[in-house]
Design a protein around this motif. Sequence first.
Motif, PDB file in Angstrom:
ATOM      1  N   ASN A  70       0.852  -1.187   0.000  1.00 29.33           N
ATOM      2  CA  ASN A  70       0.000   0.000   0.000  1.00 29.33           C
ATOM      3  C   ASN A  70       0.892   1.242   0.000  1.00 29.33           C
ATOM      4  OD1 ASN A  70      -2.190   1.757   0.256  1.00 29.33           O
ATOM      5  ND2 ASN A  70      -2.065   1.692   2.489  1.00 29.33           N
ATOM      6  N   VAL A  71       0.837   2.000  -1.074  1.00 30.22           N
ATOM      7  CA  VAL A  71       1.657   3.208  -1.173  1.00 30.22           C
ATOM      8  C   VAL A  71       0.837   4.404  -0.691  1.00 30.22           C
ATOM      9  CG1 VAL A  71       2.929   4.715  -2.730  1.00 30.22           C
ATOM     10  CG2 VAL A  71       2.937   2.255  -3.107  1.00 30.22           C
ATOM     11  N   ASP A  72       1.328   5.036   0.341  1.00 30.30           N
ATOM     12  CA  ASP A  72       0.658   6.199   0.930  1.00 30.30           C
ATOM     13  C   ASP A  72       1.443   7.438   0.500  1.00 30.30           C
ATOM     14  OD1 ASP A  72      -0.400   8.187   2.474  1.00 30.30           O
ATOM     15  OD2 ASP A  72      -0.286   7.095   4.373  1.00 30.30           O
ATOM     16  N   LEU A  73       1.053   7.985  -0.642  1.00 29.75           N
ATOM     17  CA  LEU A  73       1.803   9.097  -1.222  1.00 29.75           C
ATOM     18  C   LEU A  73       1.783  10.359  -0.357  1.00 29.75           C
ATOM     19  CD1 LEU A  73       3.467   9.906  -3.707  1.00 29.75           C
ATOM     20  CD2 LEU A  73       1.326  10.423  -4.882  1.00 29.75           C
ATOM     21  N   PRO A  74       0.640  10.765   0.191  1.00 23.56           N
ATOM     22  CA  PRO A  74       0.637  11.997   1.001  1.00 23.56           C
ATOM     23  C   PRO A  74       1.575  11.933   2.202  1.00 23.56           C
ATOM     24  CG  PRO A  74      -1.601  11.391   0.413  1.00 23.56           C
ATOM     25  CD  PRO A  74      -0.724  10.243  -0.001  1.00 23.56           C
ATOM     26  N   ASN A  75       1.745  10.750   2.751  1.00 26.52           N
ATOM     27  CA  ASN A  75       2.605  10.613   3.926  1.00 26.52           C
ATOM     28  C   ASN A  75       3.975  10.037   3.593  1.00 26.52           C
ATOM     29  OD1 ASN A  75       0.743  11.564   6.029  1.00 26.52           O
ATOM     30  ND2 ASN A  75      -0.488   9.799   5.378  1.00 26.52           N
ATOM     31  N   HIS A  76       4.249   9.890   2.308  1.00 29.99           N
ATOM     32  CA  HIS A  76       5.563   9.418   1.843  1.00 29.99           C
ATOM     33  C   HIS A  76       5.941   8.081   2.480  1.00 29.99           C
ATOM     34  CE1 HIS A  76       6.031  13.484   0.203  1.00 29.99           C
ATOM     35  NE2 HIS A  76       5.626  13.912   1.379  1.00 29.99           N
ATOM     36  N   LYS A  77       4.985   7.201   2.591  1.00 28.64           N
ATOM     37  CA  LYS A  77       5.307   5.909   3.200  1.00 28.64           C
ATOM     38  C   LYS A  77       4.708   4.752   2.407  1.00 28.64           C
ATOM     39  CE  LYS A  77       1.541   5.635   6.578  1.00 28.64           C
ATOM     40  NZ  LYS A  77       1.174   5.626   8.000  1.00 28.64           N
TER      41      LYS A  77
ATOM     42  N   PRO B 164      -3.038  22.537  -6.224  1.00 29.73           N
ATOM     43  CA  PRO B 164      -4.028  23.142  -5.323  1.00 29.73           C
ATOM     44  C   PRO B 164      -4.511  22.199  -4.233  1.00 29.73           C
ATOM     45  CG  PRO B 164      -5.025  22.608  -7.441  1.00 29.73           C
ATOM     46  CD  PRO B 164      -3.563  22.352  -7.581  1.00 29.73           C
ATOM     47  N   TYR B 165      -4.340  20.920  -4.439  1.00 28.82           N
ATOM     48  CA  TYR B 165      -4.711  19.934  -3.404  1.00 28.82           C
ATOM     49  C   TYR B 165      -3.765  18.742  -3.535  1.00 28.82           C
ATOM     50  CZ  TYR B 165      -6.922  17.358  -7.225  1.00 28.82           C
ATOM     51  OH  TYR B 165      -7.141  16.683  -8.404  1.00 28.82           O
ATOM     52  N   LEU B 166      -3.671  17.974  -2.483  1.00 32.08           N
ATOM     53  CA  LEU B 166      -2.763  16.830  -2.493  1.00 32.08           C
ATOM     54  C   LEU B 166      -3.582  15.545  -2.568  1.00 32.08           C
ATOM     55  CD1 LEU B 166      -0.215  17.947   0.266  1.00 32.08           C
ATOM     56  CD2 LEU B 166      -0.164  18.363  -2.209  1.00 32.08           C
ATOM     57  N   GLY B 167      -3.484  14.879  -3.689  1.00 33.12           N
ATOM     58  CA  GLY B 167      -4.256  13.660  -3.864  1.00 33.12           C
ATOM     59  C   GLY B 167      -3.401  12.421  -3.695  1.00 33.12           C
ATOM     60  N   GLU B 168      -4.077  11.306  -3.464  1.00 26.86           N
ATOM     61  CA  GLU B 168      -3.408  10.002  -3.473  1.00 26.86           C
ATOM     62  C   GLU B 168      -3.051   9.677  -4.926  1.00 26.86           C
ATOM     63  OE1 GLU B 168      -2.196   7.586  -1.941  1.00 26.86           O
ATOM     64  OE2 GLU B 168      -2.762   7.760   0.168  1.00 26.86           O
ATOM     65  N   PHE B 169      -2.161   8.714  -5.109  1.00 26.10           N
ATOM     66  CA  PHE B 169      -1.789   8.435  -6.495  1.00 26.10           C
ATOM     67  C   PHE B 169      -2.871   7.641  -7.215  1.00 26.10           C
ATOM     68  CE2 PHE B 169      -0.535   4.237  -5.258  1.00 26.10           C
ATOM     69  CZ  PHE B 169      -0.381   3.490  -6.414  1.00 26.10           C
TER      70      PHE B 169
END
Lengths: 110, 222
Positions: A70-77, B164-169
């Motif tokens: 599970n890639v959690d992009l917002p939290n860089h983990k 403008p916003y931070l989305g998941e990939f």
Amino acid sequence: MKKNILALPGVLSLGLAVLISFSPLGLGQVQAAEAEVTEKTVFVKGMVCAFCAQGIERQFSDQPELEGINVDLPNHKVVLKFKPGQSMSDETIASLLEAAGYSVDASRTN
Amino acid sequence: MHKTFTQSFFILLLSMGLTRAQAHPTSFQGAWSLVNESSHMGRHTMFTYSHRYWLASALHYAYFPLEEEGLEYEMAAVGVNTLLKRWNRPTSQGNFYLSLAQGREFTQGLSGRPVSLVEVDLDWEDRRYYIATGYTRHFRQSFDSDSVGISDIEVKKLRMGFAPYLGEFTELNTWFIMQAMQVNQGSVELTPLLRFYYRNALWEIGSSLKGGGFLFNFMLHM
């Protein structure tokens, strides 16, 4: 037709009951096996975009120890989920990340 | 000839006017990528295979209308793209790419002439901000003495953007980007554009502030 049968009250629950009754593992064993799945969370330096995430997913995808990633992009983990009884050393994880072009952020933990 | 090429190459490296500021000349290992940039100023299409995250084989096609020569330049080339340096930080990343290719022109009347492509790209981004710059040069005139009136082609680009916003990939990500681009000695064109990406696809649409035309870029990793 099949849809109509499944829609009848009680048919789906009956099917589940039969499945559990004839399962080679008892329900308790199934739960125990699920409980053995372990996870490792790794913070990744440089993982800032969707393509980064995709590359890391691809890098880990053929590792036999892994149940999922599970890639959690917002939290860089990245959360690695292992198959029951399986794991992966920190060195192997770091090496796979480096091969993908990224590095472990050892300064961050859960 | 060789001296001219070498000098120009190092001038490129030093000048850092540095393009394809979409800047993914290499991707993850095993990835096939299709990158296309097109506007009224020209077009550059690139198809790559990344052997490593830092090394890719590339096929290029480029088209630029050259008003000063009164012709439409076209070329195709094969080459390598390299990621010379990557800076990984906890919440950001910087990259320095060099792309080299050798090919032929298909320009009317000049078809078959050799052409070399050199491109330098530098970018930095975190999840909120993005800056990229690039310099591309098509070396057309250094290979023989029969090149009077034939000029090299230079493309300079600078981009800055923010999300403008931070989305998941797994979600649609959006960026607002301002691009400044110059081809040869033409005027610098400012183009505000919208970038979208979703999983392995990225696309950009914009329109020049001069009203010169639309821009459409896309990038697909497979």
